[in-house]
Design a protein around this motif. Sequence first.
Motif, PDB file in Angstrom:
ATOM      1  N   LEU A 150       0.834  -1.209   0.000  1.00  0.00           N
ATOM      2  CA  LEU A 150       0.000   0.000   0.000  1.00  0.00           C
ATOM      3  C   LEU A 150       0.869   1.259   0.000  1.00  0.00           C
ATOM      4  CD1 LEU A 150      -2.831  -1.074   2.465  1.00  0.00           C
ATOM      5  CD2 LEU A 150      -3.079  -0.608   0.006  1.00  0.00           C
ATOM      6  N   ALA A 151       1.923   1.281   0.797  1.00  0.00           N
ATOM      7  CA  ALA A 151       2.826   2.446   0.828  1.00  0.00           C
ATOM      8  C   ALA A 151       3.581   2.572  -0.484  1.00  0.00           C
ATOM      9  CB  ALA A 151       3.799   2.327   2.000  1.00  0.00           C
ATOM     10  N   TYR A 152       3.920   1.446  -1.088  1.00  0.00           N
ATOM     11  CA  TYR A 152       4.633   1.437  -2.367  1.00  0.00           C
ATOM     12  C   TYR A 152       3.734   2.010  -3.462  1.00  0.00           C
ATOM     13  CZ  TYR A 152       7.816  -0.544  -5.888  1.00  0.00           C
ATOM     14  OH  TYR A 152       8.706  -0.718  -6.917  1.00  0.00           O
ATOM     15  N   LYS A 167     -10.200   3.388  -1.826  1.00  0.00           N
ATOM     16  CA  LYS A 167      -9.990   2.567  -3.025  1.00  0.00           C
ATOM     17  C   LYS A 167     -10.163   1.096  -2.655  1.00  0.00           C
ATOM     18  CE  LYS A 167      -6.604   5.907  -4.749  1.00  0.00           C
ATOM     19  NZ  LYS A 167      -5.190   6.138  -5.085  1.00  0.00           N
ATOM     20  N   ALA A 168     -11.392   0.647  -2.682  1.00  0.00           N
ATOM     21  CA  ALA A 168     -11.672  -0.746  -2.300  1.00  0.00           C
ATOM     22  C   ALA A 168     -10.886  -1.736  -3.164  1.00  0.00           C
ATOM     23  CB  ALA A 168     -13.168  -1.025  -2.407  1.00  0.00           C
ATOM     24  N   TRP A 169     -10.739  -1.424  -4.442  1.00  0.00           N
ATOM     25  CA  TRP A 169      -9.987  -2.315  -5.338  1.00  0.00           C
ATOM     26  C   TRP A 169      -8.540  -2.460  -4.865  1.00  0.00           C
ATOM     27  CZ3 TRP A 169      -5.648  -0.518  -7.707  1.00  0.00           C
ATOM     28  CH2 TRP A 169      -5.470   0.877  -7.748  1.00  0.00           C
ATOM     29  N   VAL A 173      -6.404  -5.693  -3.709  1.00  0.00           N
ATOM     30  CA  VAL A 173      -5.117  -6.036  -4.331  1.00  0.00           C
ATOM     31  C   VAL A 173      -4.041  -6.222  -3.267  1.00  0.00           C
ATOM     32  CG1 VAL A 173      -3.245  -5.114  -5.776  1.00  0.00           C
ATOM     33  CG2 VAL A 173      -5.602  -5.025  -6.594  1.00  0.00           C
ATOM     34  N   SER A 174      -3.994  -5.345  -2.268  1.00  0.00           N
ATOM     35  CA  SER A 174      -2.976  -5.465  -1.220  1.00  0.00           C
ATOM     36  C   SER A 174      -3.154  -6.763  -0.434  1.00  0.00           C
ATOM     37  CB  SER A 174      -2.993  -4.250  -0.293  1.00  0.00           C
ATOM     38  OG  SER A 174      -4.175  -4.224   0.479  1.00  0.00           O
ATOM     39  N   GLY A 175      -4.395  -7.185  -0.254  1.00  0.00           N
ATOM     40  CA  GLY A 175      -4.651  -8.475   0.384  1.00  0.00           C
ATOM     41  C   GLY A 175      -4.134  -9.626  -0.461  1.00  0.00           C
TER      42      GLY A 175
END
Length: 194
Positions: A150-152, A167-169, A173-175
């Motif tokens: 997420l930070a990246y 941003k639910a998407w 994606v991070s998950g």
Amino acid sequence: MKKIFTALAFVLLVSACGGGGGKPPRNLDNACSIVSQKSGWLKSMKAVQRKWGIPVHVQMATIHQESKFVSDARTPFRYAIGVIPMGRQSSAFGFSQALDATWKEYQQDQRRFSAKRDRFSDAVDFMGWYMDGSSDRLGISKYDARNQYLAYHEGRTGFARGSYNKKAWLVRVSGAVADRSEMYRSQLIRCGKA
């Protein structure tokens, strides 16, 4: 006959040196397969792990999400009225999808002016540098693939503001990056490459 043999030897030598740099490995769902096909990549990622403390599996999961291990990956074009090309969505390029400005910051900070985004060893060193900075500035564990991603993706300022929450998407994606990181970690342990 000697000229033909010499020419053939030259072509084989050049193709061997090229190593298919832009061609991603097969079976991207298997970390052991990836590192067996691209043995130099494991060496580079382990060097990053020693230098920056970012585990190999976190690096691999992030690269998978960013470029699917394609050396010259770029963002898609934007189109006006659906047909007129308006340029790319961003300047992101290479294995790590580093933006122009962030890449220049890395080159200057690390004094690595010849580093290239489409060279794997440089791309993972950049990623290690960035994630190490996120760990220092934001307190994100170097093993936390979800929040490191997420930070990246959002940048450190965006992450600190929580911009990803809208941003639910991206949260999904991070998950997926976190799940892939854990999958890669388990696989690397099983094949003795961790």
